[in-house]
Design a protein around this motif. Sequence first.
Motif, PDB file in Angstrom:
ATOM      1  N   ARG A  18      15.326 -28.396   9.556  1.00  0.00           N
ATOM      2  CA  ARG A  18      14.594 -28.184   7.901  1.00  0.00           C
ATOM      3  C   ARG A  18      15.727 -27.967   7.570  1.00  0.00           C
ATOM      4  NH1 ARG A  18       9.969 -25.717   6.241  1.00  0.00           N
ATOM      5  NH2 ARG A  18      10.203 -24.435   4.109  1.00  0.00           N
ATOM      6  N   ARG A  19      17.147 -27.268   7.198  1.00  0.00           N
ATOM      7  CA  ARG A  19      17.775 -27.225   6.521  1.00  0.00           C
ATOM      8  C   ARG A  19      17.774 -29.095   5.907  1.00  0.00           C
ATOM      9  NH1 ARG A  19      21.115 -24.705   8.668  1.00  0.00           N
ATOM     10  NH2 ARG A  19      22.549 -26.232   9.177  1.00  0.00           N
ATOM     11  N   ARG A  21      17.171 -31.863   6.834  1.00  0.00           N
ATOM     12  CA  ARG A  21      15.707 -32.988   6.702  1.00  0.00           C
ATOM     13  C   ARG A  21      15.790 -33.042   5.041  1.00  0.00           C
ATOM     14  NH1 ARG A  21      11.373 -31.511   4.325  1.00  0.00           N
ATOM     15  NH2 ARG A  21      10.991 -29.943   5.832  1.00  0.00           N
ATOM     16  N   LYS A  22      15.743 -31.352   4.380  1.00  0.00           N
ATOM     17  CA  LYS A  22      15.081 -30.942   3.287  1.00  0.00           C
ATOM     18  C   LYS A  22      16.697 -31.635   1.965  1.00  0.00           C
ATOM     19  CE  LYS A  22      12.604 -27.375   2.718  1.00  0.00           C
ATOM     20  NZ  LYS A  22      12.819 -25.917   2.132  1.00  0.00           N
ATOM     21  N   SER A  27      10.151 -35.144   3.379  1.00  0.00           N
ATOM     22  CA  SER A  27       9.172 -34.634   3.351  1.00  0.00           C
ATOM     23  C   SER A  27       8.643 -33.995   4.790  1.00  0.00           C
ATOM     24  CB  SER A  27       7.838 -35.271   2.602  1.00  0.00           C
ATOM     25  OG  SER A  27       7.758 -36.408   3.610  1.00  0.00           O
ATOM     26  N   GLN A  28       7.838 -33.151   4.922  1.00  0.00           N
ATOM     27  CA  GLN A  28       7.933 -33.831   6.494  1.00  0.00           C
ATOM     28  C   GLN A  28       7.496 -34.628   6.881  1.00  0.00           C
ATOM     29  OE1 GLN A  28       6.253 -29.304   6.433  1.00  0.00           O
ATOM     30  NE2 GLN A  28       7.554 -28.549   7.569  1.00  0.00           N
TER      31      GLN A  28
END
Length: 110
Positions: A18-19, A21-22, A27-28
Amino acid sequence: MALPLDTGQVALVGQTLRRLRKRRGLSQDEMALRIGIGSADLVRMEKGRCRVALDTLISISQELGIGVWELFEDGENQANAPAAGHQRGRFRETRTGEVEEFVAFRRLRS
C-alpha cells in the motif's frame, strides 16, 4: 498440507504494498489492472487478509520496480531489517530464470 498463515508477515507485505503503491501515485484500481488481479483482491492484500501468490508478488515487484524481498521489509521501521536481509540473500541465490520458469509453469496450470 497448507502452511499456517503468518498474519504478521501477511500484514507487513500488505502495508508495504500500500505504501509503495501510493508513493508511486497509483490507485488500487490502476495497480490491480497493471498486475492482472481484481481490485477486491488488491484491497484484501493491502489489508493483510490474504496470502499473496508468488507469481503475484513477482508482478507487484516488477510493476513497482523493486525486488520481491523488499515487500517483506518494513520501510517505516527497520526493526525487521535483519530478518529481511536473510530473506534477501536467499532470493539472490536463486538460479537465473528460476522465478520466471515458476511463473510460466503456474500460468500453464491455471
